[in-house]
Design a protein around this motif. Structure first.
Motif, PDB file in Angstrom:
ATOM      1  N   ASP A  35       0.850  -1.191   0.000  1.00 25.04           N
ATOM      2  CA  ASP A  35       0.000   0.000   0.000  1.00 25.04           C
ATOM      3  C   ASP A  35       0.887   1.242   0.000  1.00 25.04           C
ATOM      4  N   CYS A  36       0.908   1.939  -1.128  1.00 26.25           N
ATOM      5  CA  CYS A  36       1.676   3.183  -1.263  1.00 26.25           C
ATOM      6  C   CYS A  36       0.738   4.371  -1.492  1.00 26.25           C
ATOM      7  N   SER A  37      -0.494   4.269  -1.079  1.00 27.34           N
ATOM      8  CA  SER A  37      -1.490   5.318  -1.324  1.00 27.34           C
ATOM      9  C   SER A  37      -1.296   6.505  -0.393  1.00 27.34           C
ATOM     10  N   ARG A  38      -1.730   7.683  -0.905  1.00 31.79           N
ATOM     11  CA  ARG A  38      -1.733   8.929  -0.110  1.00 31.79           C
ATOM     12  C   ARG A  38      -0.352   9.286   0.447  1.00 31.79           C
ATOM     13  N   GLN A  39       0.655   9.143  -0.374  1.00 30.05           N
ATOM     14  CA  GLN A  39       2.014   9.448   0.067  1.00 30.05           C
ATOM     15  C   GLN A  39       2.640  10.585  -0.729  1.00 30.05           C
ATOM     16  N   GLY A  40       1.892  11.186  -1.650  1.00 30.26           N
ATOM     17  CA  GLY A  40       2.441  12.278  -2.453  1.00 30.26           C
ATOM     18  C   GLY A  40       3.511  11.823  -3.423  1.00 30.26           C
ATOM     19  N   LEU A  41       3.449  10.563  -3.838  1.00 26.41           N
ATOM     20  CA  LEU A  41       4.457  10.029  -4.749  1.00 26.41           C
ATOM     21  C   LEU A  41       4.323  10.633  -6.144  1.00 26.41           C
ATOM     22  N   ALA A  42       5.455  10.897  -6.791  1.00 28.30           N
ATOM     23  CA  ALA A  42       5.470  11.420  -8.160  1.00 28.30           C
ATOM     24  C   ALA A  42       5.823  10.337  -9.173  1.00 28.30           C
ATOM     25  N   GLU A  43       6.246   9.163  -8.688  1.00 28.42           N
ATOM     26  CA  GLU A  43       6.591   8.056  -9.564  1.00 28.42           C
ATOM     27  C   GLU A  43       6.389   6.743  -8.821  1.00 28.42           C
ATOM     28  N   VAL A  44       6.393   5.666  -9.582  1.00 31.66           N
ATOM     29  CA  VAL A  44       6.225   4.349  -8.992  1.00 31.66           C
ATOM     30  C   VAL A  44       7.517   3.948  -8.296  1.00 31.66           C
ATOM     31  N   PRO A  45       7.450   3.497  -7.046  1.00 33.23           N
ATOM     32  CA  PRO A  45       8.670   3.059  -6.359  1.00 33.23           C
ATOM     33  C   PRO A  45       9.386   1.969  -7.155  1.00 33.23           C
ATOM     34  N   SER A  46      10.687   2.048  -7.211  1.00 37.89           N
ATOM     35  CA  SER A  46      11.469   1.105  -8.015  1.00 37.89           C
ATOM     36  C   SER A  46      11.842  -0.159  -7.258  1.00 37.89           C
ATOM     37  N   ASP A  47      11.680  -0.169  -5.944  1.00 39.91           N
ATOM     38  CA  ASP A  47      12.121  -1.314  -5.133  1.00 39.91           C
ATOM     39  C   ASP A  47      10.932  -2.081  -4.560  1.00 39.91           C
ATOM     40  N   LEU A  48       9.921  -2.300  -5.391  1.00 42.32           N
ATOM     41  CA  LEU A  48       8.761  -3.064  -4.954  1.00 42.32           C
ATOM     42  C   LEU A  48       9.140  -4.531  -4.780  1.00 42.32           C
ATOM     43  N   PRO A  49       8.589  -5.203  -3.769  1.00 43.39           N
ATOM     44  CA  PRO A  49       8.875  -6.630  -3.600  1.00 43.39           C
ATOM     45  C   PRO A  49       8.407  -7.432  -4.809  1.00 43.39           C
ATOM     46  N   PRO A  50       9.240  -8.305  -5.351  1.00 42.19           N
ATOM     47  CA  PRO A  50       8.876  -9.018  -6.590  1.00 42.19           C
ATOM     48  C   PRO A  50       7.691  -9.953  -6.432  1.00 42.19           C
ATOM     49  N   GLN A  51       7.353 -10.348  -5.209  1.00 41.36           N
ATOM     50  CA  GLN A  51       6.229 -11.254  -4.995  1.00 41.36           C
ATOM     51  C   GLN A  51       4.912 -10.502  -4.801  1.00 41.36           C
ATOM     52  N   THR A  52       4.898  -9.206  -5.005  1.00 40.64           N
ATOM     53  CA  THR A  52       3.693  -8.400  -4.803  1.00 40.64           C
ATOM     54  C   THR A  52       2.557  -8.866  -5.703  1.00 40.64           C
ATOM     55  N   LEU A  53       1.370  -9.027  -5.097  1.00 41.98           N
ATOM     56  CA  LEU A  53       0.167  -9.391  -5.851  1.00 41.98           C
ATOM     57  C   LEU A  53      -0.807  -8.222  -5.983  1.00 41.98           C
ATOM     58  N   THR A  54      -0.893  -7.395  -4.949  1.00 42.13           N
ATOM     59  CA  THR A  54      -1.804  -6.246  -4.945  1.00 42.13           C
ATOM     60  C   THR A  54      -1.002  -4.989  -4.647  1.00 42.13           C
ATOM     61  N   LEU A  55      -1.145  -3.978  -5.520  1.00 41.48           N
ATOM     62  CA  LEU A  55      -0.401  -2.728  -5.370  1.00 41.48           C
ATOM     63  C   LEU A  55      -1.368  -1.554  -5.431  1.00 41.48           C
ATOM     64  N   HIS A  56      -1.380  -0.773  -4.347  1.00 42.86           N
ATOM     65  CA  HIS A  56      -2.236   0.411  -4.276  1.00 42.86           C
ATOM     66  C   HIS A  56      -1.362   1.661  -4.397  1.00 42.86           C
ATOM     67  N   LEU A  57      -1.629   2.439  -5.446  1.00 43.42           N
ATOM     68  CA  LEU A  57      -0.911   3.694  -5.679  1.00 43.42           C
ATOM     69  C   LEU A  57      -1.881   4.868  -5.802  1.00 43.42           C
ATOM     70  N   GLN A  58      -3.098   4.702  -5.314  1.00 46.61           N
ATOM     71  CA  GLN A  58      -4.100   5.740  -5.469  1.00 46.61           C
ATOM     72  C   GLN A  58      -3.794   6.973  -4.602  1.00 46.61           C
ATOM     73  N   ASP A  59      -4.401   8.092  -5.019  1.00 42.72           N
ATOM     74  CA  ASP A  59      -4.294   9.359  -4.286  1.00 42.72           C
ATOM     75  C   ASP A  59      -2.842   9.814  -4.153  1.00 42.72           C
ATOM     76  N   ASN A  60      -2.125   9.780  -5.269  1.00 43.68           N
ATOM     77  CA  ASN A  60      -0.771  10.316  -5.311  1.00 43.68           C
ATOM     78  C   ASN A  60      -0.690  11.386  -6.399  1.00 43.68           C
ATOM     79  N   GLN A  61       0.517  11.724  -6.828  1.00 40.50           N
ATOM     80  CA  GLN A  61       0.713  12.766  -7.846  1.00 40.50           C
ATOM     81  C   GLN A  61       1.538  12.237  -9.017  1.00 40.50           C
ATOM     82  N   ILE A  62       1.314  10.987  -9.351  1.00 39.70           N
ATOM     83  CA  ILE A  62       2.058  10.349 -10.451  1.00 39.70           C
ATOM     84  C   ILE A  62       1.564  10.909 -11.786  1.00 39.70           C
ATOM     85  N   ARG A  63       2.453  11.491 -12.558  1.00 38.95           N
ATOM     86  CA  ARG A  63       2.078  12.123 -13.826  1.00 38.95           C
ATOM     87  C   ARG A  63       2.425  11.256 -15.039  1.00 38.95           C
TER      88      ARG A  63
END
Length: 345
Positions: A35-63
């Motif tokens: 869960d990376c939501s509501r963190q003011g992120l401008a890009e997708v984190p590059s060090d996501l765990p490779p076994q990730t099944l569900t990824l939440h990036l909502q409510d950020n500033q990714i352009r």
């Protein structure tokens, strides 16, 4: 002893690197949920765990999403990009997500989509493109989606939608199209016919409210009889060759209504109402036949009852008159017999 302590401290230091969670994100290892939501992120984190099944990036500033933005998480099944600032999706952005089933792109700033944007998502079941600024969708967004069951495109700027796109979704069961700028002219007739078949087969959809032309503004497309539309005019081969030879002479192409007319009036002139509409559709015709049959049956029963009543009344009347005549003739016979007896005496 010191060597063992050094080895232990090294393992403790490397543990977050091997099984760690990206900074400003929360990870739940048992479910492989990040869960990376509501963190003011401008890009997708590059060090996501490779076994990730569900990824939440909502409510950020990714352009922007670079090509193969999610190549580090090939097992991903759910991706939520709701409420970011995405205005464009480059081809190959979802490359490698062979297992992705749910993709949420709601409430971004997308204007259009490339024709093969989702071709690498064969397992996709839910695609939500709602609340963007999409004004056009291509006839195909990738290979035929054999598994797509939910497609949402409401609250955009669409005026038309090619049925070929919907035909590439043979298993879709939920289709959400409302709150667009639907232009209900002859070009939308094929969509109307497809939706009628879709609903007949058990599909679920919301209403398509016409925004133009004025004739149908505010009306539900599915409630407008398709007989009120004329087929769209096709340019003749002569006109097409003329357009190729005289590309600059646009005024000599396909005949148009007078220039003084507005665009809405031209659309009306091209493919709108017929002067004498026929019955609305087959269902109405069947209903009319059934009602007519019921009325005819009732009339026949009434006529039969009247005939029975008339015959019964005639029989009773005849029987009554026969009795009266018998009563009148009986005294006359008795009196004649008495006179005959007296004369014999």
């Amino acid at each position: 002893m010191e060597g063992e302590l050094l080895l232990l401290s090294s393992m403790i230091f490397l543990l977050p690197v091997v099984c760690g969670c990206p900074e400003r994100c929360r990870c739940h290892s048992p479910s492989n949920f990040v869960d990376c939501s509501r963190q003011g992120l401008a890009e997708v984190p590059s060090d996501l765990p490779p076994q990730t099944l569900t990824l939440h990036l909502q409510d950020n500033q990714i352009r922007q999403l670079p090509a193969s933005a999610f190549k580090s998480v090939p097992q991903l099944t759910t991706l939520n990009l709701y409420n970011n600032s995405l205005s464009n999706l480059t081809s190959g952005v979802f490359h490698g997500l062979q297992h992705l089933r749910v993709l949420n792109l709601t409430q971004n700033s997308l204007h259009s989509l490339e024709s093969r944007l989702f071709h690498s998502l064969p397992q996709l079941r839910e695609l939500d493109l709602s609340s963007n600024n999409i004004s056009h969708l291509p006839t195909s967004l990738g290979e035929p989606w054999e598994n797509l069951a939910v497609f949402a495109i409401q609250q955009n700027q669409l005026q038309q939608l090619d049925r070929a796109l919907l035909e590439s979704m043979p298993r879709v069961r939920h289709l959400f199209l409302k709150d667009n700028l639907w232009k209900c002219n002859c070009h939308l007739l094929s969509l109307k016919l497809w939706l009628e078949t879709f609903i007949y087969k058990g599909g679920i959809t919301d209403s398509i409210i016409c925004a133009s032309p004025d004739t149908w503004k505010g009306k539900d497309l599915l409630k407008i009889p398709h007989e009120l539309y004329q087929p769209c005019p096709f340019p003749s081969p002569d006109l097409e060759s003329s357009q190729v030879q005289q590309l600059g002479a646009a005024h000599r192409a396909v005949p148009r209504p007078p220039e003084s007319h507005s665009s809405g009036e031209r659309d009306h002139w091209e493919c709108e109402i017929k002067p004498k509409p026929r019955p609305a559709n087959l269902r109405h015709a069947v209903a009319t036949i059934i009602i007519t049959g019921v009325v005819c049956g009732i009339v026949c029963l009434m006529m039969l009852a009247a005939a029975i009543y008339g015959c019964t009344y005639a029989a009773i009347t005849a029987q009554y008159h026969a009795g009266r005549l018998a009563q009148i003739n009986e005294p006359e016979k008795t009196e004649g017999k008495e006179l005959f007896d007296s004369s014999m005496a």
